[in-house]
Design a protein around this motif. Structure first.
Motif, mmCIF file in Angstrom:
data_model
loop_
_atom_site.group_PDB
_atom_site.id
_atom_site.type_symbol
_atom_site.label_atom_id
_atom_site.label_comp_id
_atom_site.label_asym_id
_atom_site.label_seq_id
_atom_site.Cartn_x
_atom_site.Cartn_y
_atom_site.Cartn_z
ATOM 1 N N PHE A 1 27.766 38.140 30.882
ATOM 2 C CA PHE A 1 29.131 37.622 30.958
ATOM 3 C C PHE A 1 30.121 38.781 31.101
ATOM 4 O O PHE A 1 31.018 38.740 31.941
ATOM 5 C CB PHE A 1 29.451 36.781 29.717
ATOM 6 N N ALA A 2 29.956 39.822 30.281
ATOM 7 C CA ALA A 2 30.852 40.992 30.350
ATOM 8 C C ALA A 2 30.781 41.639 31.735
ATOM 9 O O ALA A 2 31.809 42.034 32.310
ATOM 10 C CB ALA A 2 30.487 41.993 29.259
ATOM 11 N N ASN B 1 38.066 36.876 35.762
ATOM 12 C CA ASN B 1 38.412 35.466 35.532
ATOM 13 C C ASN B 1 37.329 34.890 34.612
ATOM 14 O O ASN B 1 36.167 34.787 35.021
ATOM 15 C CB ASN B 1 38.465 34.719 36.867
ATOM 16 N N GLU B 2 37.719 34.538 33.381
ATOM 17 C CA GLU B 2 36.728 34.096 32.389
ATOM 18 C C GLU B 2 35.965 32.857 32.831
ATOM 19 O O GLU B 2 34.739 32.796 32.680
ATOM 20 C CB GLU B 2 37.413 33.820 31.038
ATOM 21 N N ALA B 3 36.692 31.867 33.339
ATOM 22 C CA ALA B 3 36.039 30.612 33.742
ATOM 23 C C ALA B 3 35.010 30.868 34.841
ATOM 24 O O ALA B 3 33.890 30.343 34.794
ATOM 25 C CB ALA B 3 37.078 29.591 34.198
ATOM 26 N N GLU B 4 35.390 31.676 35.836
ATOM 27 C CA GLU B 4 34.451 31.988 36.923
ATOM 28 C C GLU B 4 33.254 32.778 36.406
ATOM 29 O O GLU B 4 32.114 32.521 36.806
ATOM 30 C CB GLU B 4 35.157 32.772 38.033
ATOM 31 N N ALA B 5 33.504 33.719 35.491
ATOM 32 C CA ALA B 5 32.406 34.526 34.933
ATOM 33 C C ALA B 5 31.435 33.630 34.159
ATOM 34 O O ALA B 5 30.216 33.758 34.289
ATOM 35 C CB ALA B 5 32.963 35.627 34.036
ATOM 36 N N ASN C 1 29.026 35.997 45.947
ATOM 37 C CA ASN C 1 29.195 34.669 46.567
ATOM 38 C C ASN C 1 30.464 33.995 46.075
ATOM 39 O O ASN C 1 31.190 33.367 46.850
ATOM 40 C CB ASN C 1 27.986 33.774 46.274
ATOM 41 N N THR C 2 30.739 34.141 44.775
ATOM 42 C CA THR C 2 31.964 33.552 44.204
ATOM 43 C C THR C 2 33.198 34.184 44.832
ATOM 44 O O THR C 2 34.157 33.483 45.186
ATOM 45 C CB THR C 2 31.981 33.741 42.671
ATOM 46 N N ILE C 3 33.171 35.503 44.993
ATOM 47 C CA ILE C 3 34.314 36.205 45.606
ATOM 48 C C ILE C 3 34.479 35.771 47.059
ATOM 49 O O ILE C 3 35.600 35.527 47.516
ATOM 50 C CB ILE C 3 34.141 37.739 45.485
ATOM 51 N N ARG C 4 33.352 35.636 47.779
ATOM 52 C CA ARG C 4 33.429 35.166 49.172
ATOM 53 C C ARG C 4 34.044 33.773 49.238
ATOM 54 O O ARG C 4 34.896 33.503 50.074
ATOM 55 C CB ARG C 4 32.034 35.142 49.802
#
Length: 196
Positions: free
Chosen positions: A36-37, A45-49, A87-90
């Motif tokens: 997570f860290a 972004n906590e939710a995305e992490a 992938n999340t960043i894309r």
């Protein structure tokens, strides 16, 4: 006391491959925080992490039967996390580009769409009011504005004088102007229609 906490990653992977939920829970508890860290540092972004780490462990469990027993578990989880973060960043960039593009489109086209709707409403309102004109006045006005006949041509066709045609057209315009309440943006369209 959880006996799995004494096991090595290698032993836990062997147990997870057999479908052992407690071994999976031990891996989850052992590495969730560090992953997570790691994801939070990249995503900010906590939710995305959290979503990335949850997805990582769900796919880890789903693919556990195919795991290579010789893998470095933490290294494997880090690499998988990095791929999921990328992938999340894309997706985020694609989503941002889509939203920016949509916003630009709306800003560029919303006024013209509203104008088109208003023009259609105005055209319907004009037609309605033309139909409500007295019969002879309506006929003269329609010959003038829809058939584009001159005052002389209308006078000849209806057997009336040029002066009468001119007066009927002027009266029709005055009545229509009084009856039609038009937004400021469409006054020029109404004037063009009535004066053409």
């Amino acid at each position: 006391m959880n006996l799995n906490s004494e096991f090595s990653d290698f032993q836990l992977i062997q147990l997870v491959k057999t479908g052992d939920h407690s071994a999976f829970s031990e891996i989850y508890n052992r590495y969730w925080g560090i992953l997570f860290a790691h994801c939070l540092k990249m995503l900010r972004n906590e939710a995305e992490a959290q979503d990335v780490v949850q997805d990582l462990f769900m796919s880890f469990w789903a693919k556990s039967a195919e795991l290579d027993l010789k893998i470095n578990l933490l290294g494997y989880l880090y690499v998988t996390a990095r791929h999921k973060v990328l992938n999340t960043i894309r997706k985020r960039k694609t989503s941002d580009r889509f939203i920016d593009g949509l916003e630009a489109y709306v800003l560029m086209h919303s006024d013209s769409i509203i104008d088109q709707i208003n023009e259609k409403e105005l055209a319907v309102a004009i037609e309605t009011e033309i139909k409500n004109l007295p019969e002879k006045m309506r006929v003269v006005f329609e010959y003038s504005r829809k058939e584009y006949l001159s005052h002389r041509e209308i006078a000849d066709q209806l057997g009336i004088s040029d002066k009468t045609v001119k007066k009927q057209v002027a009266n029709a315009i005055r009545i229509l102007r009084l009856k039609l309440t038009v937004p400021a943006a469409l006054i020029t369209i109404l004037d063009w229609y009535l004066q053409k």
